[in-house]
Scaffold this motif. Structure first.
Motif, PDB file in Angstrom:
ATOM      1  N   ILE A 149       0.826  -1.211   0.000  1.00 30.01           N
ATOM      2  CA  ILE A 149       0.000   0.000   0.000  1.00 30.01           C
ATOM      3  C   ILE A 149       0.855   1.255   0.000  1.00 30.01           C
ATOM      4  N   VAL A 150       1.913   1.294   0.798  1.00 31.52           N
ATOM      5  CA  VAL A 150       2.753   2.501   0.825  1.00 31.52           C
ATOM      6  C   VAL A 150       3.749   2.441  -0.329  1.00 31.52           C
ATOM      7  N   ASP A 151       4.089   3.596  -0.864  1.00 35.66           N
ATOM      8  CA  ASP A 151       4.883   3.664  -2.093  1.00 35.66           C
ATOM      9  C   ASP A 151       6.325   3.212  -1.895  1.00 35.66           C
ATOM     10  N   ASP A 152       6.933   3.582  -0.790  1.00 34.93           N
ATOM     11  CA  ASP A 152       8.363   3.343  -0.597  1.00 34.93           C
ATOM     12  C   ASP A 152       8.612   2.884   0.835  1.00 34.93           C
ATOM     13  N   PRO A 153       8.368   1.601   1.129  1.00 41.09           N
ATOM     14  CA  PRO A 153       8.560   1.136   2.511  1.00 41.09           C
ATOM     15  C   PRO A 153       9.972   1.369   3.034  1.00 41.09           C
ATOM     16  N   GLN A 154      10.988   1.179   2.173  1.00 39.73           N
ATOM     17  CA  GLN A 154      12.358   1.373   2.623  1.00 39.73           C
ATOM     18  C   GLN A 154      12.622   2.831   2.980  1.00 39.73           C
ATOM     19  N   GLY A 155      12.169   3.744   2.109  1.00 43.28           N
ATOM     20  CA  GLY A 155      12.327   5.169   2.402  1.00 43.28           C
ATOM     21  C   GLY A 155      11.554   5.580   3.642  1.00 43.28           C
ATOM     22  N   LEU A 156      10.357   5.003   3.798  1.00 42.88           N
ATOM     23  CA  LEU A 156       9.556   5.308   4.979  1.00 42.88           C
ATOM     24  C   LEU A 156      10.271   4.842   6.240  1.00 42.88           C
ATOM     25  N   TYR A 157      10.857   3.655   6.183  1.00 42.31           N
ATOM     26  CA  TYR A 157      11.603   3.159   7.337  1.00 42.31           C
ATOM     27  C   TYR A 157      12.750   4.111   7.691  1.00 42.31           C
ATOM     28  N   GLN A 158      13.486   4.558   6.680  1.00 45.26           N
ATOM     29  CA  GLN A 158      14.603   5.468   6.943  1.00 45.26           C
ATOM     30  C   GLN A 158      14.114   6.775   7.559  1.00 45.26           C
ATOM     31  N   ASN A 159      13.012   7.299   7.042  1.00 40.60           N
ATOM     32  CA  ASN A 159      12.498   8.580   7.550  1.00 40.60           C
ATOM     33  C   ASN A 159      11.908   8.463   8.951  1.00 40.60           C
ATOM     34  N   LEU A 160      11.383   7.261   9.273  1.00 37.42           N
ATOM     35  CA  LEU A 160      10.785   7.065  10.600  1.00 37.42           C
ATOM     36  C   LEU A 160      11.763   6.428  11.587  1.00 37.42           C
ATOM     37  N   ARG A 161      12.989   6.248  11.156  1.00 41.35           N
ATOM     38  CA  ARG A 161      13.972   5.616  12.029  1.00 41.35           C
ATOM     39  C   ARG A 161      14.334   6.559  13.171  1.00 41.35           C
ATOM     40  N   ARG A 162      14.034   6.120  14.382  1.00 39.52           N
ATOM     41  CA  ARG A 162      14.217   6.990  15.544  1.00 39.52           C
ATOM     42  C   ARG A 162      15.188   6.395  16.561  1.00 39.52           C
ATOM     43  N   THR A 163      15.779   5.227  16.199  1.00 42.25           N
ATOM     44  CA  THR A 163      16.665   4.547  17.147  1.00 42.25           C
ATOM     45  C   THR A 163      17.936   4.067  16.448  1.00 42.25           C
ATOM     46  N   GLN A 164      18.937   3.821  17.261  1.00 39.73           N
ATOM     47  CA  GLN A 164      20.174   3.201  16.803  1.00 39.73           C
ATOM     48  C   GLN A 164      20.356   1.906  17.587  1.00 39.73           C
ATOM     49  N   VAL A 165      20.537   0.775  16.862  1.00 38.15           N
ATOM     50  CA  VAL A 165      20.657  -0.522  17.516  1.00 38.15           C
ATOM     51  C   VAL A 165      22.131  -0.845  17.737  1.00 38.15           C
ATOM     52  N   HIS A 166      22.454  -1.257  18.967  1.00 36.78           N
ATOM     53  CA  HIS A 166      23.823  -1.636  19.326  1.00 36.78           C
ATOM     54  C   HIS A 166      23.808  -3.077  19.821  1.00 36.78           C
ATOM     55  N   LEU A 167      24.617  -3.946  19.219  1.00 31.57           N
ATOM     56  CA  LEU A 167      24.748  -5.336  19.655  1.00 31.57           C
ATOM     57  C   LEU A 167      25.903  -5.410  20.641  1.00 31.57           C
ATOM     58  N   ALA A 220      12.185  -1.931  19.933  1.00 32.46           N
ATOM     59  CA  ALA A 220      12.679  -0.624  19.491  1.00 32.46           C
ATOM     60  C   ALA A 220      11.539   0.372  19.299  1.00 32.46           C
ATOM     61  N   GLY A 221      10.351  -0.151  19.033  1.00 35.19           N
ATOM     62  CA  GLY A 221       9.187   0.731  18.894  1.00 35.19           C
ATOM     63  C   GLY A 221       8.764   1.390  20.191  1.00 35.19           C
ATOM     64  N   ARG A 222       9.303   0.948  21.337  1.00 32.30           N
ATOM     65  CA  ARG A 222       9.033   1.606  22.627  1.00 32.30           C
ATOM     66  C   ARG A 222      10.120   2.628  22.944  1.00 32.30           C
ATOM     67  N   CYS A 223      11.023   2.879  22.006  1.00 32.69           N
ATOM     68  CA  CYS A 223      12.151   3.787  22.232  1.00 32.69           C
ATOM     69  C   CYS A 223      12.019   4.996  21.309  1.00 32.69           C
ATOM     70  N   ASN A 224      12.042   6.212  21.908  1.00 32.01           N
ATOM     71  CA  ASN A 224      11.934   7.450  21.124  1.00 32.01           C
ATOM     72  C   ASN A 224      10.749   7.376  20.169  1.00 32.01           C
ATOM     73  N   ARG A 225       9.637   6.886  20.671  1.00 28.57           N
ATOM     74  CA  ARG A 225       8.467   6.586  19.846  1.00 28.57           C
ATOM     75  C   ARG A 225       7.951   7.815  19.098  1.00 28.57           C
ATOM     76  N   GLU A 226       7.961   8.957  19.763  1.00 22.98           N
ATOM     77  CA  GLU A 226       7.438  10.175  19.136  1.00 22.98           C
ATOM     78  C   GLU A 226       8.530  10.992  18.451  1.00 22.98           C
ATOM     79  N   GLY A 227       9.771  10.503  18.476  1.00 22.90           N
ATOM     80  CA  GLY A 227      10.852  11.201  17.788  1.00 22.90           C
ATOM     81  C   GLY A 227      11.200  12.548  18.385  1.00 22.90           C
ATOM     82  N   ARG A 228      11.045  12.700  19.696  1.00 22.48           N
ATOM     83  CA  ARG A 228      11.266  14.008  20.331  1.00 22.48           C
ATOM     84  C   ARG A 228      12.675  14.180  20.889  1.00 22.48           C
ATOM     85  N   LEU A 229      13.472  13.106  20.892  1.00 22.26           N
ATOM     86  CA  LEU A 229      14.837  13.238  21.403  1.00 22.26           C
ATOM     87  C   LEU A 229      15.709  14.000  20.404  1.00 22.26           C
ATOM     88  N   PRO A 230      16.684  14.770  20.890  1.00 21.64           N
ATOM     89  CA  PRO A 230      17.568  15.500  19.963  1.00 21.64           C
ATOM     90  C   PRO A 230      18.411  14.558  19.112  1.00 21.64           C
TER      91      PRO A 230
END
Length: 730
Positions: A414-432, A538-548
């Motif tokens: 349904i959405v035009d660019d899932p990969q681009g949407l993921y990048q634009n909505l990416r609000r976290t950095q994952v560290h292993l 990760a969806g419970r982290c910086n959910r609203e994207g308000r962190l600097p």
């Protein structure tokens, strides 16, 4: 011609009894209307006319008059269907023979359908059906798919069975309980979904006016717009791949309502794997559309005590029997197990699924052990019963992968660019961060002011919580399914308040907080698990994207990995994916697609051989189908658990008192679900051995020792902390 009757009344002179021809014709008319939705009206009509034909005997009339003799009134109509309606007439034999006890297995052994058809005695009187054309061959209303002919016939039989049992229930109710029948919601008219469209549009416009202008909210509006634009596409399979926090709940609802209007569909069905999501989504849908249009159907539903809502609760209870509501919010368990059930109570709703938009929220949560039969059922609904299916998830599984035997065809994104949407909505950095001991993990959690730590087992959650709490800092919380639902909700509200007020808040929890729980932490720790679970965390982290800066998600390997095979398998496939794609984003679409390919390739997608049962390579001329056997094999939840009632609140105590004195405990038990903790059999035995349980009415375990339940961690299931029992609740 003798007078025969279907149902009696208190009037002994029979003047107010329901005549059998009236019941057969009424049921036939209803079943014909229900089955006409999928072009099988003739099948529904014949099922209705034949189902109680065996009541046309003096012996059954004597039973209505008070004689206790048993009368097999269903096999007669089943025999007529087999003998006079051609080869496929035996499909109606299953339906008619099982309309009370459930669809039987086919076969010649005692108790199975073909044995009953061979050995039951035909009543001598068939004058009841002079106007019914019982000659000629019945044909299915669609072309059978070459690769699953038997499965399609079994599915079709179950749908006709649904039409019959719902029609039979409704006509019987209209005669025997007319007051109850009048409480059912009136049939929806053609403009209902247009009204719901307008209601949703007004609700979302109000939300947009009050929303804080942020990049995340801009993207949510764009996703909503795309969903509405794509709703006019032809019916079929759709995917809505939107990262957590992208507003997919209301966007998918908007798509579903618009799609229903464009194609003249009858209802929207949301199937959701977790009750926490169901309760949250249902509240939001009711706020947007109005309570009268939303049926919330799951075991944890809590009826309101407000007298003004009692009429709604009555209508809801009636609608839950057959899903006669425009918007149904239910569980994956209820949805899929009903599609494979043989019981009349569970199958009754199935015909109302035809002509629907089905939204599978968190589609990746379909258990891999049952993946192929679930996909086969979805294909039947789309290809032969006028449905559209939306796979709605942040981590789109590879359900269209050609390596799957029942892979979904032509899934439209349904959405035009899932990969681009993921990048634009990416609000976290994952560290292993590799293996971490409980001691070091507790120190890491304690060092953060606001942090969520998710582990894979209740035992580790409690151990880690105790270590973090030793620092003496306020604002440390624990959540697991050892706490009853209302208790968990209270804790969550306190957590949300502290997060809003920027107070210290450290939460140690199991995976129950990963989906449908609206939390927003700056830092999240997650024990290694499947990539979809890590993405949910990760969806419970910086959910609203308000962190600097981006929120921090730390993935660690537990000191003592869980022993549960499913969790170990998912974690293993995740680790294999990350090794194969070392440069890829662990939560990106490339890694996620690879993870699901590995998961589905290694695991058996039909562990119980449901497809082999219902779709044998050679289907005999007798059409022997194992409806009962398949239903018993298809169980999403097989864990041996027992629900323990925890009655610490005044309301719970009142319900327990009600349970002790009611002859009809089912409704009270449904309310007590909100105060119930599910425990495994060995944990149940430990609580019993410690004297912490009382069996109410001999069947329902009640915790009778306050010390076995902690406000911090819930039920102490090992029995080791149980002291003397308190006074029993009366």
């Amino acid at each position: 011609m003798h007078h025969y009757y279907a149902h009696s009344s208190d009037n002994p002179d029979k003047s107010e009894w329901q005549k059998l021809p009236d019941h057969l014709n009424n049921t036939a008319a209803l079943a014909e209307r229900f089955a006409a939705v999928f072009s099988a009206g003739q099948w529904g009509r014949l099922a209705g006319l034949l189902h109680d034909a065996g009541k046309a005997t003096p012996r059954f009339t004597a039973r209505l008059e008070g004689n206790s003799a048993r009368v097999d009134h269903s096999t007669f109509g089943a025999q007529l269907a087999r003998d006079r309606l051609g080869r496929l007439g035996v499909l109606l034999s299953y339906v008619v023979a099982g309309h009370h006890g459930g669809l039987p297995d086919g076969g010649g052994q005692e108790g199975k359908l073909h044995f009953r058809l061979k050995h039951a005695k035909m009543p001598p009187d068939v004058e009841l059906l002079p106007d019914v054309d019982l000659r000629g061959d019945l044909l299915p209303p669609f072309k059978l798919p070459a690769e699953r002919k038997a499965f399609s016939l079994a599915f079709f039989t179950r749908m006709i069975f649904s039409c019959l049992v719902d029609a039979d229930f409704l006509d019987t109710e209209a005669f025997c309980a007319p007051e109850k029948a009048r409480q059912r919601a009136p049939e929806a008219d053609g403009d209902l979904f247009k009204h719901l469209q307008r209601s949703l549009a007004e609700f979302l416009a109000d939300k947009a006016r009050t929303a804080v202008p942020t990049p995340v909210n801009d993207l949510r509006r764009a996703i909503l717009s795309q969903c509405r634009q794509k709703a006019g596409q032809p019916q079929g399979f759709f995917s809505l791949t939107v990262p957590t926090g992208g507003g997919k709940t209301f966007s998918s609802l908007a798509f579903a309502l618009d799609h229903a209007v464009v194609h003249g569909l009858r209802r929207v069905i949301y199937a959701i794997p977790f009750t926490s999501i169901i309760e949250q989504n249902a509240r939001e849908f009711k706020a947007a559309l109005g309570s009268d249009y939303v049926l919330e159907h799951h075991c944890n539903y809590k009826e309101s005590d407000d007298p003004e809502e009692s009429a709604y609760n009555r209508r809801r209870g009636l609608a839950s029997e057959n899903w006669d509501a425009p918007l149904v919010v239910t569980t994956n368990v209820q949805f899929f197990e009903s599609l494979f059930s043989n019981k009349s109570s569970r199958c009754r709703k199935l015909h109302n699924i035809a002509g629907s938009v089905i939204v599978l929220d968190e589609a990746q949560a379909i258990p891999t052990d049952y993946l192929e039969p679930c996909l086969a059922a979805l294909r039947e609904l789309v290809e032969r019963y006028g449905c559209s299916v939306v796979l709605c998830t942040a981590t789109q599984p590879a359900l269209d992968d050609g390596s799957l035997r029942m892979a979904l065809p032509r899934v439209q994104e349904i959405v035009d660019d899932p990969q681009g949407l993921y990048q634009n909505l990416r609000r976290t950095q994952v560290h292993l961060i590799g293996k971490v001991s409980d001691k070091d993990l507790a120190a890491r959690v304690d060092a953060e002011r606001q942090v969520l730590c998710i582990v894979s087992t209740k035992k580790q959650a409690r151990t880690l919580f105790e270590k973090v709490r030793q620092s003496g800092e306020e604002g440390t919380f624990h959540l697991s399914t050892n706490m009853y639902p209302i208790h968990r909700r209270r804790i969550l509200e306190e957590i949300r308040t502290r997060l809003r007020e920027k107070k210290a808040c450290r939460l140690v929890a199991t995976s129950l907080v990963e989906a449908g729980v609206d939390l927003d932490f700056p830092v999240v720790y997650r024990a290694m698990a499947g990539l979809d679970s890590i993405a949910q965390a990760a969806g419970r982290c910086n959910r609203e994207g308000r962190l600097p800066e981006k929120g921090k998600v730390f993935v660690f390997e537990a000191e003592n990995p869980p022993r549960m095979p499913w969790i170990r398998r998912c974690a293993s496939r995740a680790a294999e994916t990350l090794r194969a794609l070392p440069e890829a984003d662990p939560l990106g679409l490339e890694a996620m697609h690879r993870y699901f390919e590995l998961l589905y390739d290694v695991e058996d997608p039909d562990k119980k051989q449901i497809m082999d049962l219902l779709n044998p390579k050679q289907l005999t001329g007798e059409l022997i189908l194992p409806f009962r056997e398949a239903a018993q094999a298809f169980r999403f939840i097989e864990e041996d658990t027992v629900g323990v009632i925890v009655a610490l609140d005044a309301e719970a105590r009142e319900l327990v008192h009600e349970l002790r004195h009611t002859p009809y405990p089912r409704a009270t038990l449904r309310k007590l679900q909100q105060y119930t903790v599910a425990v495994r059999s060995r944990e149940f035995a430990a609580l019993q051995g410690a004297g912490a349980l009382e069996m109410v009415l001999r069947d329902f375990p009640l915790l009778c020792n306050d010390s076995a339940y902690s406000e911090d961690v819930g039920l102490c299931v090992d029995g080791s902390e149980v002291r003397e029992p308190r006074e029993l609740i009366l």
